[in-house]
Design an enzyme around this catalytic site. Sequence first.
Site, PDB file in Angstrom:
ATOM      1  N   TYR B  95      31.040  71.443  84.131  1.00 61.90           N
ATOM      2  CA  TYR B  95      32.295  71.073  84.152  1.00 61.90           C
ATOM      3  C   TYR B  95      33.235  70.906  82.988  1.00 61.90           C
ATOM      4  CZ  TYR B  95      31.925  66.057  83.383  1.00 61.90           C
ATOM      5  OH  TYR B  95      31.684  64.939  82.882  1.00 61.90           O
ATOM      6  N   ASP B  97      35.225  68.477  80.639  1.00 62.01           N
ATOM      7  CA  ASP B  97      35.842  67.078  80.663  1.00 62.01           C
ATOM      8  C   ASP B  97      36.593  67.067  79.591  1.00 62.01           C
ATOM      9  OD1 ASP B  97      35.499  64.406  80.744  1.00 62.01           O
ATOM     10  OD2 ASP B  97      33.647  64.258  80.040  1.00 62.01           O
ATOM     11  N   GLU B 102      31.065  70.911  79.590  1.00 61.94           N
ATOM     12  CA  GLU B 102      30.077  69.669  79.546  1.00 61.94           C
ATOM     13  C   GLU B 102      28.874  70.179  80.500  1.00 61.94           C
ATOM     14  OE1 GLU B 102      31.209  65.563  79.474  1.00 61.94           O
ATOM     15  OE2 GLU B 102      29.510  64.967  80.523  1.00 61.94           O
ATOM     16  N   SER B 104      26.116  68.204  81.920  1.00 60.05           N
ATOM     17  CA  SER B 104      25.125  67.002  82.376  1.00 60.05           C
ATOM     18  C   SER B 104      24.053  67.245  83.062  1.00 60.05           C
ATOM     19  CB  SER B 104      26.138  66.078  83.373  1.00 60.05           C
ATOM     20  OG  SER B 104      27.249  65.803  82.694  1.00 60.05           O
ATOM     21  N   HIS B 156      26.109  62.019  75.428  1.00 62.07           N
ATOM     22  CA  HIS B 156      25.816  60.594  75.874  1.00 62.07           C
ATOM     23  C   HIS B 156      24.445  60.700  76.734  1.00 62.07           C
ATOM     24  CE1 HIS B 156      30.491  60.179  76.406  1.00 62.07           C
ATOM     25  NE2 HIS B 156      30.048  60.212  75.369  1.00 62.07           N
TER      26      HIS B 156
END
Lengths: 68, 505
Positions: B95, B97, B102, B104, B156
Site C-alpha cells: 500500500y 504509506d 510500503e 508489510s 519497522h
Amino acid sequence: MPSQEQSRPQRRDDAPDEAPEPTPASPEASARKENLDSDIDSVLDEIDGVLESNAEEFVRGFVQKGGQ
Amino acid sequence: MTVRRVMGIETEYGISVPGDPAANPMLLSGQVVHAYASAQGIRAAHASWDYADEAPLRDARGFEMGRGVADASQLTDEEDPSLANVVLTNGSRLYVDHAHPEYSSPEVTSPRAAVAWDRAGELIMRESVRRLSQVPPGVNLYKNNTDGKGASYGTHENYLMRRETPFSDIVRHLIPFFVARQVMSGSGRVGIGQDSRTAGFQISQRSDFFEVEVGLETTLKRPIINTRDEPHAVADLYRRLHVIIGDANHCDVANLLKLGTTSLVLAMVEDHAIDEDLTVSRPVATLHRVSHDPTCRELLELRDGARLTPVQLLWRYHDLAEKWLEERYAGELDDDTAEVMRWWALVLDRLERDPMEASREVDWVAKLKVMQGYIDRDGLDWSDHRLRAIDIQWSDVRPDKGLFHRLRAAGRFEELVTDAEVLDAVHEPPVDTRAYFRGKCLEKYPDQIAAASWDSVIFDVPGHTSLQRVPMLEPLRGTRATVGPLLDRSADAATLLRELASASG
C-alpha cells in the site's frame, strides 16, 4: 626457518649473499593481502560498470518526503 | 518462548523518477501498488483494506491521543480512495504509506521466515519497477531509509508480546540494547546529521533521526521505543511491540540478527530473566555517537559507571541469553534459536576483532569496505558525490542496477535463505500463522472478498445482502494445520463460510 646448509637452493637471485635474510610477512599473509586487494579491485570494477555516470545530478535528484 | 514468536517487518521504499525530482511521490507510490496488483489480477474494488480495528493513536502507556492534537501524518486509518491498498496471496499488505510504497510482510513465527518474506517484498517492488519501466522514464525504488537531505522513512519490526509484561520493563531493557544493536544491523550511510551537514560515514541510516527515548510519534520527534498500542489481536492478551528504530537490511545475517536477538531479549524480559541493570547514560546522544563511529570503539557509559564498547554491551546481552537458554532449555535449542545464537557470537567476535571482517554478514561493513576501496583507489573524500551515489544506488531494487544485488549475485554475502525460498514467499503465505488463512482466501476466492486486514477477512458472497466478516484476532489460528483441509474442500466462499459456521457452532 632454513639452516645455512638448506638456504642455498632456496636463495633467490635478487638476494645478495652478504645481506641478511629478509624477514618477509608470512607467505600466507602476503597472499591473503594480495587476494583482498584484487578482490576489492574486482568489486570496484563491477561497480564502476553500473554506477550512475553523473553522480552529482543523481544524488541531487534523489529527494524524498519523510515517512514513518 | 525463544527466538520464535509472531513477528513481521514493514518497509517503506524510497521512490524516485529518473530526471524528475519534483514528481509527486504519493501518485507514484499509488502507481507502484497498482502496477503490481493489476498484474496479479487484483482489482482495486476487491481485497481492499478493512480499517475497522485500527487505532494508531492508542498509546501503550494507557491513554489515547486526541485526534485534534495529532499530526496529520499520524492519521493512518482514514481511507482515501485515491490511495492504493491491497492484500496479496502471500498474506502481506502492499500500500501507500504517506509518500512511499510500503510492503508489510505477513505474520511469521521465526526470524528466518521474516527474512524470507522481507526479501519477497524486494521482489514484489522489483516486479513493479520492471512493469513501470515499460513507460520511460519509469519509477525507481530503493530499500533504504533516508535521502541524506533530512528525510527519513521507516523499516519497522513488529513483535507479538504478552500483554501482562509491564511496558516499563520493555523500555528499561530495550533502550540500551537498541543503542548498541545498530553495530550488527545498521545499513551504513554517507553523511553525519539528519541532513548530512558533516561529511563522513556512519553505521546506521536511521539513528540521527531519533530524538527522544519513548513516545508515540513515528514521523517526528522519533522515539527509541515507540508506544503505539495497536495489537491487531486480542487486546487483553497481546501487545504488538512496534519497533521503528531499525534500518532496512539487505544482508540475511544482519536481518536475522536484528529480529532474532531482539526477540530473545523480549523473551527474557517476559520471563523476568534480566537481573542486570544495563541502563545507558544519555541514550539518545549515545545512539548517535555509536552510529558515528565505524571503529566500534566508542565507549558507552552505564548507570553504574562501567564503560563498554557497543560490542561489549551486546556481549552482555548475548551472555544473558545464553545463560537463560541453558537454564530454561538445558541446551536443547530449536534450530531457529541455535542459528541466531551461532551468528550472534560469530558477528560480535568479528566486530570486536576488526569490524571489516564482518563484510559478508553486515550491511554497513560491506558498504564501508566498498567506499574505502574507492577512497583508496581514486583519492576521494567523504564529500564526494560518487560516494553519496554509491550509498543510494546500493539499495536500488533492480538486479542490474542495485549495487547490493550485483555483489550478492557475485557471491559476496552469506545467504541464509535461498532464492527459491524467496520466490516461493512472493506468492505463498507462511503456513503457521493466520496469514495462511488470509493469503489462501485471497488466492482461492479473490472475487468474493470485499476487504481484509491483519485481523479480519470480509466476504461478499453472492446471494447474501450483507457482507460477512471473519474475525482473526488470534494470530496463531488460521494456520494450514487448522484450516488447510477446510480451504481445500471449499470450492467457493459460501461453502467456506458455511463450514466455518458449523465448525464453530
